[in-house]
Design an enzyme around this catalytic site. Structure first.
Site, short mmCIF file in Angstrom:
data_model
loop_
_atom_site.label_atom_id
_atom_site.label_comp_id
_atom_site.label_asym_id
_atom_site.label_seq_id
_atom_site.Cartn_x
_atom_site.Cartn_y
_atom_site.Cartn_z
N HIS A 190 -7.08 10.23 5.13
CA HIS A 190 -6.52 9.09 5.88
C HIS A 190 -6.55 9.61 7.13
O HIS A 190 -6.38 10.68 7.91
CB HIS A 190 -4.93 8.97 5.49
CG HIS A 190 -4.74 8.19 4.07
ND1 HIS A 190 -3.82 8.75 3.34
CD2 HIS A 190 -5.30 7.29 3.63
CE1 HIS A 190 -3.94 7.81 2.27
NE2 HIS A 190 -4.95 6.71 2.57
N HIS A 233 -9.96 5.00 -0.73
CA HIS A 233 -9.09 5.25 0.30
C HIS A 233 -9.63 6.33 1.44
O HIS A 233 -10.32 6.94 1.34
CB HIS A 233 -7.70 5.95 -0.38
CG HIS A 233 -6.76 4.95 -0.97
ND1 HIS A 233 -5.42 5.25 -0.84
CD2 HIS A 233 -6.97 3.98 -1.75
CE1 HIS A 233 -4.88 4.29 -1.68
NE2 HIS A 233 -5.79 3.34 -2.39
N GLU A 239 -0.60 9.01 6.56
CA GLU A 239 -0.48 7.80 6.48
C GLU A 239 1.29 7.39 6.47
O GLU A 239 1.42 7.82 5.14
CB GLU A 239 -1.28 6.93 5.58
CG GLU A 239 -1.03 5.76 5.75
CD GLU A 239 -2.08 4.60 4.95
OE1 GLU A 239 -2.68 3.62 5.77
OE2 GLU A 239 -2.64 4.95 3.94
N ASP A 298 0.75 -1.17 0.00
CA ASP A 298 -0.06 0.03 0.10
C ASP A 298 0.88 1.23 0.22
O ASP A 298 1.87 1.23 0.52
CB ASP A 298 -1.02 -0.09 1.16
CG ASP A 298 -1.91 1.08 1.36
OD1 ASP A 298 -2.46 1.26 0.18
OD2 ASP A 298 -2.21 1.10 2.40
N HIS A 299 0.56 2.03 -0.70
CA HIS A 299 1.19 3.80 -0.79
C HIS A 299 2.59 3.65 -0.83
O HIS A 299 3.31 3.84 0.18
CB HIS A 299 0.64 4.49 0.51
CG HIS A 299 -0.68 4.89 0.49
ND1 HIS A 299 -1.17 6.04 -0.39
CD2 HIS A 299 -2.00 4.54 1.03
CE1 HIS A 299 -2.35 6.01 -0.26
NE2 HIS A 299 -2.93 5.15 0.43
N ASN A 314 -9.96 0.50 1.64
CA ASN A 314 -8.87 0.45 2.57
C ASN A 314 -9.52 0.80 4.00
O ASN A 314 -10.22 2.00 4.27
CB ASN A 314 -7.66 1.45 2.17
CG ASN A 314 -7.13 1.03 1.00
OD1 ASN A 314 -7.52 0.12 0.17
ND2 ASN A 314 -5.80 1.54 0.74
#
Length: 340
Positions: A212, A249, A169, A95-96, A271
């Protein structure tokens, strides 16, 4: 059932899009939280996605090693072994990944998958996210083209982000402002660069005010209708109905109505991290506070080993996190729809 094969993962996404539901994508940080996610998916009779973040990948390799690819592969190997007995199909995802971490994380993992494929093996991870939100769109899509080619060679799926997710995040942060909304022009440029599946499958995190982490709902203004507008406009231009496989997200804390609207517009993956982290950690905090005189050695005493045994507080924490995963599967509509 083991971790999804590339073919099963594509079938999972197709099934979600056709039936109008989305998979919870649960961030994990350890074997404990991975087991909790597996338990939650099994309880829900839901297939799902388990993902490793940038910081977690480093953490998993140990403080001495500090290698994201190593940490990711270690947890993936563990997942491949234990997931066999849960009766649901699970995809693994990173992720990310921002631009400065591609060379020590996603590119090595893609190279590993390409090498595994040369030996007739499936990849350890089924998809990887390239987070180009911090660079101009042109550079974002240029890198995405390169990674899509590598993903095709690796038999994996690429996830990209077009737009900006607010909040923070793992050290990647953006302000909460008007930049949080993707446009039809952004989506058109994406299709021009990556196609609509003919060059390789990819997931797209279009943004519609997402944030986030922990936030006040008053500061967040989700507009899921943007997703429908983009799908309709690009669908008319390409001849593909709902051409994007969309990712939501910053899903923690969203209302049921906002989630349902996003899924109706083609979201197949949402997510979840903040809510499951809280379920896990708050349970541990409750145990420690209610048994403080047993988990600590007070006044020369020895405490109570049974109280501070990690299994004692770990099991209820896993159960609490599993219950939150079950709730997510029910909310997103994936419960009871596991591939057989």
């Amino acid at each position: 059932m083991p971790i999804a094969t590339p073919e099963q993962y594509s079938a999972m996404i197709d099934n979600a899009k056709q039936q109008g539901f989305a998979f919870p994508a649960i961030n994990v940080t350890s074997s404990q939280t991975l087991n909790a996610a597996l338990q939650g998916f099994a309880d829900a009779e839901s297939d799902g996605i388990i993902q490793v973040s940038l910081g977690t990948a480093l953490y998993l390799s140990g403080a001495r090693v500090q290698n994201r690819a190593t940490g990711s592969k270690a947890l993936a190997q563990y997942a491949h072994e234990v997931a066999k007995d849960y009766g649901v199909t699970i995809a693994l995802h990173t992720d990310h990944c921002a631009v400065e971490y591609l060379d020590d994380w996603v590119r090595p993992l893609l190279a590993d998958s390409i090498e595994r494929r040369s030996r007739g093996l499936d990849p350890l991870f089924q998809s990887h996210m390239w987070d180009g939100s911090a660079v101009p769109l042109g550079e974002n899509l240029r890198i995405a083209e390169e990674l899509l080619d590598l993903s095709t060679q690796a038999n994996t799926i690429l996830e990209i982000e077009v737009g900006v997710v607010g909040g923070e995040e793992d050290g990647i942060s953006h302000e909460i402002n008007d930049d949080l909304y993707s446009t039809v022009e952004d989506a058109r440029a994406t299709v021009q660069a990556l196609g609509v599946g003919e060059r390789g499958r990819y997931l797209t995190a279009l943004t519609f005010g997402n944030v986030h982490g922990v936030y006040s709902p008053a500061t967040v203004h989700l507009r899921p209708e943007i997703l429908g507008e983009i799908q309709a406009a690009i669908g008319a231009e390409t001849g593909h109905e709902r051409p994007f496989d969309l990712v939501f997200h910053g899903g923690s804390g969203s209302s049921a109505e906002e989630i349902a609207a996003a899924v109706a517009h083609g979201v197949v993956k949402m997510n979840i991290d903040t809510d499951t982290q809280y379920a896990f950690t708050s349970t541990i905090a409750g145990h420690m506070m209610s048994h403080w005189d047993k988990v600590l050695k007070i006044n020369g005493g020895y405490g109570d080993k049974k109280a501070y045994d990690p299994r004692t507080w770990g099991k209820p924490a896993e159960s609490a996190m599993a219950a939150r995963v079950l709730e997510a599967a029910q909310q997103l509509g994936s419960a009871g729809k596991a591939l057989r």
